[in-house]
Design a protein around this motif. Structure first.
Motif, PDB file in Angstrom:
ATOM      1  N   THR A  50      -8.415  -4.281   2.498  1.00 49.60           N
ATOM      2  CA  THR A  50      -7.504  -3.680   3.468  1.00 49.60           C
ATOM      3  C   THR A  50      -7.588  -4.490   4.749  1.00 49.60           C
ATOM      4  O   THR A  50      -8.685  -4.784   5.235  1.00 49.60           O
ATOM      5  CB  THR A  50      -7.894  -2.216   3.757  1.00 49.60           C
ATOM      6  OG1 THR A  50      -7.748  -1.462   2.561  1.00 49.60           O
ATOM      7  CG2 THR A  50      -7.027  -1.615   4.851  1.00 49.60           C
ATOM      8  N   ARG A  69       1.045  -7.624   3.515  1.00 49.59           N
ATOM      9  CA  ARG A  69       2.010  -6.648   2.992  1.00 49.59           C
ATOM     10  C   ARG A  69       2.860  -7.251   1.875  1.00 49.59           C
ATOM     11  O   ARG A  69       3.145  -6.594   0.887  1.00 49.59           O
ATOM     12  CB  ARG A  69       2.880  -6.136   4.126  1.00 49.59           C
ATOM     13  CG  ARG A  69       3.447  -4.774   3.832  1.00 49.59           C
ATOM     14  CD  ARG A  69       4.111  -4.136   5.011  1.00 49.59           C
ATOM     15  NE  ARG A  69       3.128  -3.748   6.005  1.00 49.59           N
ATOM     16  CZ  ARG A  69       3.251  -4.016   7.303  1.00 49.59           C
ATOM     17  NH1 ARG A  69       4.289  -4.631   7.764  1.00 49.59           N
ATOM     18  NH2 ARG A  69       2.323  -3.633   8.142  1.00 49.59           N
ATOM     19  N   ARG A  74      -2.786  -3.291   1.750  1.00 55.75           N
ATOM     20  CA  ARG A  74      -2.796  -2.151   2.671  1.00 55.75           C
ATOM     21  C   ARG A  74      -3.136  -2.686   4.056  1.00 55.75           C
ATOM     22  O   ARG A  74      -4.035  -3.511   4.196  1.00 55.75           O
ATOM     23  CB  ARG A  74      -3.838  -1.136   2.213  1.00 55.75           C
ATOM     24  CG  ARG A  74      -3.916   0.093   3.075  1.00 55.75           C
ATOM     25  CD  ARG A  74      -4.802   1.144   2.397  1.00 55.75           C
ATOM     26  NE  ARG A  74      -4.814   2.346   3.209  1.00 55.75           N
ATOM     27  CZ  ARG A  74      -5.790   2.672   4.043  1.00 55.75           C
ATOM     28  NH1 ARG A  74      -6.857   1.894   4.164  1.00 55.75           N
ATOM     29  NH2 ARG A  74      -5.725   3.778   4.747  1.00 55.75           N
ATOM     30  N   THR A  75      -2.432  -2.209   5.081  1.00 52.07           N
ATOM     31  CA  THR A  75      -2.691  -2.655   6.453  1.00 52.07           C
ATOM     32  C   THR A  75      -2.914  -1.467   7.369  1.00 52.07           C
ATOM     33  O   THR A  75      -2.303  -0.417   7.202  1.00 52.07           O
ATOM     34  CB  THR A  75      -1.515  -3.496   7.001  1.00 52.07           C
ATOM     35  OG1 THR A  75      -0.342  -2.696   7.059  1.00 52.07           O
ATOM     36  CG2 THR A  75      -1.267  -4.725   6.141  1.00 52.07           C
ATOM     37  N   THR A  94       0.371   0.692   6.950  1.00 53.55           N
ATOM     38  CA  THR A  94      -0.012   1.820   6.118  1.00 53.55           C
ATOM     39  C   THR A  94      -0.547   2.931   7.022  1.00 53.55           C
ATOM     40  O   THR A  94      -0.264   4.088   6.830  1.00 53.55           O
ATOM     41  CB  THR A  94      -1.084   1.400   5.098  1.00 53.55           C
ATOM     42  OG1 THR A  94      -0.608   0.260   4.390  1.00 53.55           O
ATOM     43  CG2 THR A  94      -1.385   2.511   4.114  1.00 53.55           C
TER      44      THR A  94
END
Length: 97
Positions: A50, A69, A74-75, A94
């Motif tokens: 992440t 992305r 996931r950010t 996210t």
């Protein structure tokens, strides 16, 4: 830290982490630095990590987020309200704090 299923010939354990990246948000950077940031984001996502960033959408900060992305990562963005007000915030993470 989350752990995934072992994979590959050696069946080594896969460690997944939240990786924090803070980098330049300048709009005047050489394209090679933007490309490197994009590649970094893509690789973090490919490895299942992440991305935690400064929450910006410009410069290298924006490029690393876009790369992550684009690769399905996931950010999480962490940005002060004053920068959100200047319209330099990534508004599609996210999660955002």
């Amino acid at each position: 830290r989350r752990r995934g299923r072992p994979r590959g010939p050696g069946r080594t354990e896969l460690n997944v982490a939240n990786v924090c990246v803070f980098c330049a948000s300048s709009r005047t950077l050489d394209d090679r630095w933007l490309a490197l940031a994009t590649e970094t984001g893509e690789e973090l996502a490919r490895r299942g990590h992440t991305l935690v960033s400064g929450g910006g959408c410009v410069g290298m900060m924006g490029a690393v987020v876009e790369g992550a992305r684009a690769a399905g990562g996931r950010t999480i963005g962490v940005i002060p309200q004053s920068l959100v007000d200047l319209e330099v915030a990534d508004l599609t993470p996210t999660s955002c704090w």
